[in-house]
Write a protein that holds these residues in place. Structure first.
Motif, short mmCIF file in Angstrom:
data_model
loop_
_atom_site.label_atom_id
_atom_site.label_comp_id
_atom_site.label_asym_id
_atom_site.label_seq_id
_atom_site.Cartn_x
_atom_site.Cartn_y
_atom_site.Cartn_z
N GLN A 226 36.56 46.33 29.07
CA GLN A 226 36.21 47.11 30.26
C GLN A 226 35.81 48.52 29.84
O GLN A 226 36.59 49.22 29.19
N ALA A 227 34.59 48.93 30.19
CA ALA A 227 34.10 50.27 29.91
C ALA A 227 34.10 51.08 31.21
O ALA A 227 33.57 50.61 32.23
N ILE A 228 34.69 52.27 31.18
CA ILE A 228 34.79 53.15 32.35
C ILE A 228 34.14 54.49 32.00
O ILE A 228 34.41 55.07 30.96
N LYS A 229 33.29 54.97 32.89
CA LYS A 229 32.61 56.26 32.66
C LYS A 229 32.57 57.05 33.95
O LYS A 229 32.05 56.61 34.96
N SER A 230 33.14 58.26 33.91
CA SER A 230 33.04 59.21 35.03
C SER A 230 33.19 60.61 34.47
O SER A 230 33.53 60.79 33.30
N ASP A 231 32.95 61.61 35.30
CA ASP A 231 33.08 63.00 34.85
C ASP A 231 34.54 63.37 34.61
O ASP A 231 34.83 64.35 33.91
N TYR A 232 35.47 62.60 35.18
CA TYR A 232 36.89 62.91 35.03
C TYR A 232 37.54 62.07 33.93
O TYR A 232 38.40 62.56 33.19
N TYR A 233 37.11 60.82 33.79
CA TYR A 233 37.80 59.91 32.86
C TYR A 233 36.81 58.89 32.30
O TYR A 233 36.01 58.31 33.04
N ALA A 234 36.85 58.68 31.01
CA ALA A 234 36.04 57.66 30.35
C ALA A 234 36.91 56.94 29.33
O ALA A 234 37.74 57.56 28.65
N ASP A 235 36.73 55.63 29.22
CA ASP A 235 37.60 54.88 28.31
C ASP A 235 37.00 53.50 28.06
O ASP A 235 36.08 53.05 28.76
N GLY A 236 37.55 52.83 27.08
CA GLY A 236 37.25 51.43 26.82
C GLY A 236 38.56 50.69 26.69
O GLY A 236 39.41 51.05 25.87
N ILE A 237 38.77 49.66 27.50
CA ILE A 237 40.03 48.93 27.55
C ILE A 237 39.81 47.49 27.13
O ILE A 237 38.89 46.83 27.63
N MET A 238 40.64 47.02 26.20
CA MET A 238 40.55 45.64 25.71
C MET A 238 41.75 44.85 26.19
O MET A 238 42.87 45.35 26.21
#
Length: 339
Positions: A226-238
């Motif tokens: 799961q790839a998450i992108k925003s101005d507050y939080y970005a991450d990659g979760i497996m």
């Protein structure tokens, strides 16, 4: 490796994976991953998917950490047509948060979303494969039309007024999504492309890709990114996990999750159950046959042969064991002259 390169590499590996799909009439649960399948549960069917998770989060820069757990519940109901379902998705979190100054307990909803999903395209609908009577090879080769996914659209509303785990202004927001699903033999590949918290100060773009493999009629496993992108939080979760089909309407599962950075580092582990109520369901004959029906029939035939072979082997071993424990003795002949 940068976060952007990690996403590109994960997408490339997912696309290049060699896969084969299985279609069954058993419960179709979204657990234990976070993606949603393109298909609805079916008209009049009620399905509940619940789970409990332990969590640990630590931020190396802000010097804080949280330990606790979450309770998840997703209620799905099919209505009006086979292709439409309504979904209530909830998550409640309880944890102990501490940093260099504070140490306190928190508890509140982290997710409360009401939405609906509609299957807009099924590649097997109105399609009946025709065998090539002149070429055995033509019937065995890879069918390029399998690359055409089933497509569904989803629209949801996030409701988190005055919430501990969200910004004060994040009272109501929107969550549109496109769900794509491929079947390749014993493998299923699902992709979700969604925009979360639309209408707030920090909307996010999210991509979830999930590969599921059925090993036998009861066990399956999955890998997810799961790839998450925003101005507050970005991450990659497996994520990784397995599911066990206890019977056609009941499934148990377990999974673990972690991310690709330490600001914050997160780790989850949990178990869950999925159950569906089908008493009011009536079979609907959909036009078309599709490749999955042939694959299902071949799989059932294979399973029947394996079952018959195991039964035959058990009977043979049982008979051999009985002959060893209770050997058949030929009665001795009476002495000459005796009646």
């Amino acid at each position: 490796m940068s976060f952007k390169n990690f996403i590109y590499n994960a997408a490339f590996l997912a696309f290049c994976a060699s896969m084969h799909a299985q279609y069954t009439e058993e419960i179709n649960s979204n657990r234990p991953g976070q993606s949603q399948s393109a298909f609805a549960v079916g008209k009049t069917i009620i399905q509940a998917e619940a789970g409990l998770n332990g969590l640990y989060e630590k931020h190396d820069v802000l010097r804080n950490e949280a330990k606790g757990g979450t309770a998840d519940l997703q209620l799905r109901y099919g209505a009006f047509t086979e292709d439409l379902e309504f979904i209530a998705d909830m998550q409640y979190r309880v944890d102990n948060y501490q940093d260099m100054i504070y140490n306190y307990y928190r508890n509140d909803f982290t997710r409360l979303t009401l939405g609906a999903k509609y299957l807009v395209y099924d590649p097997d609908k109105y399609y009946t494969p025709k065998p090539n009577l002149k070429s055995w090879w033509a019937n065995r080769k890879f069918k390029w039309r399998k690359l055409i996914p089933a497509v569904a659209v989803y629209g949801g509303v996030n409701l988190l007024p005055n919430n501990t785990f969200s910004f004060p202004e994040d009272k109501v927001s929107f969550k549109p999504m496109i769900a794509l699903q491929h079947h390749f033999g014993a493998w299923v590949w699902v992709n979700n492309i969604l925009f979360d918290k639309v209408g707030t100060k920090y909307p996010s773009k999210v991509w979830i890709t999930t590969i599921t493999r059925g090993f036998n009629p009861h066990w399956s496993g999955f890998l997810e990114f799961q790839a998450i992108k925003s101005d507050y939080y970005a991450d990659g979760i497996m994520r990784a996990g397995a599911a066990y089909l206890a019977w056609e309407n009941l499934q148990f599962d377990a999974s673990i999750s972690t991310n690709v950075k330490n600001t914050p580092y997160i780790a989850y582990g949990g178990v869950g159950v999925s159950w569906r109520f089908t008493a009011d369901y009536k079979d609907v004959l959909l036009p078309g046959k599709g490749d999955r029906e042939d694959e299902m029939n071949k799989q059932k035939e294979k399973e029947k042969k394996e079952k018959d072979k195991r039964k035959k082997d058990r009977d043979k071993r049982r008979k051999a064991l009985q002959e060893t424990e209770f050997p058949t003795e030929t009665p001795a002949a009476p002495p000459a002259g005796e009646n």
